[in-house]
Design an enzyme around this catalytic site. Structure first.
Site, PDB file in Angstrom:
ATOM      1  N   ARG A 243      -0.838  -5.647  -3.824  1.00 22.91           N
ATOM      2  CA  ARG A 243      -0.369  -6.358  -2.850  1.00 22.91           C
ATOM      3  C   ARG A 243      -0.802  -6.129  -1.517  1.00 22.91           C
ATOM      4  O   ARG A 243      -0.968  -5.049  -1.092  1.00 22.91           O
ATOM      5  CB  ARG A 243       1.052  -6.025  -2.775  1.00 22.91           C
ATOM      6  CG  ARG A 243       2.169  -6.469  -4.046  1.00 22.91           C
ATOM      7  CD  ARG A 243       2.308  -8.004  -4.289  1.00 22.91           C
ATOM      8  NE  ARG A 243       3.030  -8.447  -5.321  1.00 22.91           N
ATOM      9  CZ  ARG A 243       2.611  -8.604  -6.521  1.00 22.91           C
ATOM     10  NH1 ARG A 243       1.416  -8.400  -6.794  1.00 22.91           N
ATOM     11  NH2 ARG A 243       3.492  -9.008  -7.727  1.00 22.91           N
TER      12      ARG A 243
ATOM     13  N   GLU B 131      -2.041 -15.592   1.515  1.00 23.91           N
ATOM     14  CA  GLU B 131      -3.193 -16.357   0.376  1.00 23.91           C
ATOM     15  C   GLU B 131      -3.215 -17.790   0.359  1.00 23.91           C
ATOM     16  O   GLU B 131      -2.060 -18.393  -0.068  1.00 23.91           O
ATOM     17  CB  GLU B 131      -2.844 -15.490  -1.020  1.00 23.91           C
ATOM     18  CG  GLU B 131      -2.900 -14.148  -0.770  1.00 23.91           C
ATOM     19  CD  GLU B 131      -2.535 -13.424  -2.147  1.00 23.91           C
ATOM     20  OE1 GLU B 131      -2.345 -13.987  -3.348  1.00 23.91           O
ATOM     21  OE2 GLU B 131      -2.711 -11.938  -2.321  1.00 23.91           O
TER      22      GLU B 131
ATOM     23  N   HIS C  49      -7.111 -13.081  -5.693  1.00 26.12           N
ATOM     24  CA  HIS C  49      -5.919 -12.673  -6.608  1.00 26.12           C
ATOM     25  C   HIS C  49      -6.000 -13.032  -7.908  1.00 26.12           C
ATOM     26  O   HIS C  49      -5.346 -13.606  -8.629  1.00 26.12           O
ATOM     27  CB  HIS C  49      -4.643 -13.333  -5.975  1.00 26.12           C
ATOM     28  CG  HIS C  49      -3.398 -12.684  -6.456  1.00 26.12           C
ATOM     29  ND1 HIS C  49      -2.465 -12.535  -5.619  1.00 26.12           N
ATOM     30  CD2 HIS C  49      -3.021 -11.726  -7.367  1.00 26.12           C
ATOM     31  CE1 HIS C  49      -1.399 -11.591  -5.972  1.00 26.12           C
ATOM     32  NE2 HIS C  49      -1.649 -11.230  -7.210  1.00 26.12           N
TER      33      HIS C  49
END
Length: 315
Positions: free
Chosen positions: A239, A268, A287
């Site tokens: 994270r 993001e 990600h």
């Protein structure tokens, strides 16, 4: 019709046929996220405020306010493992059952983390970029074999990273106050260390495998970065909130650590002009650690079955 199901993860559609069939057999109407991005709180409320009894959620936010607005919601199935985007306390208060898809993406994320280790140790991104510009400049790297790896977090992903790292000849130490599996440590020849400072001081590479909560947010900051070797590499596939990015920027610019690579970020995608993104010794992937055919297929089916079980009171 027994209610509606909201499905938010973007990659769910890749293997949705069998999963949709399962939901439709149960009599549910399906609402899909067709935005091509993570949904906002407002968008989730608009989609789920009436008649939605279940949500299959990725990284989309489900804080207290959203849960309170979703009047018919009875169950949430996490598409993946980390549930820090869900207000679990509020869910319990409202009687909303929650379950994650344990083990579905552990191998994929672990392999991604190790891939980032190789990318950093051998400067792969820079070398490939230079050759594509028709340059032929070598940059000396280092072997991972016999290097000391500090694995921060001994959950499923941390374990998969640890045992694979042992397999390529690294000396692995796990830091996790809650880790109790002595048999795992013995089987793979892994050390457990209860002093985080000592792990940071002695590791050649540090890899983070933690949820984001009050205990872990900002764990990597100005003070903890100063403990690390100037030659050290930091890997984060967990994270973005675990790392204070402004402090990481300063550490990289001042050569307090050598390199950092992440698959996650506080925003993001990152904001245009973010100075950390432009550093030559910082690598960011979008990600994508869990974005493999195998992991996505497992996450689709297990998160869907979990939701059906929750709604049928089988969990």
């Amino acid at each position: 019709m027994v209610g509606k199901i909201l499905i938010t993860p973007k990659s769910y559609k890749n293997y949705k046929e069998d999963a949709h069939r399962l939901l439709k057999q149960q009599g549910y109407e399906i609402i899909e996220n067709n935005l091509g991005r993570t949904m906002t709180e407002t968008e989730i409320i608009e989609a789920a405020k009436e008649d939605v009894v279940g949500i299959i959620v990725g990284v989309d936010p489900l804080p207290s306010q959203v849960l309170s607005e979703c009047k018919a919601l009875r169950a949430i199935s996490k598409y993946g493992v980390g549930m820090d985007n869900i207000d679990l306390k509020k869910a319990e208060e409202l009687g909303i059952k929650v379950q994650n898809a344990v083990g579905t993406n552990a191998v994929s994320v672990a392999e991604h983390a190790i891939g980032l280790m190789f990318a950093c140790s051998r400067h792969l991104f820079e070398l490939v970029r230079d050759v594509k510009d028709f340059s032929w400049n070598r940059k000396i790297g280092f072997e991972l074999t016999e290097k000391k790896l500090g694995v921060i977090g001994g959950g499923q992903i941390g374990r998969e990273v640890a045992k694979r790292s042992v397999g390529i000849g690294m000396n692995v130490t796990i830091y996790d106050p809650y880790f109790k599996d002595g048999g795992f440590l013995e089987e793979y020849g892994i050390e457990k260390q209860d002093d985080l400072s000592l792990v940071l001081e002695t590791s050649d590479l540090v890899t983070l495998h933690l949820p984001a909560n009050e205990e872990t947010k900002g764990l990597i900051n100005k003070e903890t970065l100063k403990l690390m070797k100037s030659t050290a590499v930091l890997i984060n596939t967990s994270r973005g909130e675990l790392v204070v990015e402004s402090d990481l920027y300063e550490a990289l610019v001042n050569e307090e650590i050598a390199f950092a690579a992440q698959d996650v970020y506080s925003s993001e995608p990152p904001k245009q002009g973010d100075p950390l993104i432009g550093l030559p010794n910082f690598l960011l992937t979008p990600h994508s650690g869990a974005y493999t055919h195998e992991a996505v297929k497992r996450m689709v089916m297990i998160s869907t079955q979990n939701l059906v079980n929750l709604l049928n009171m089988k969990i």
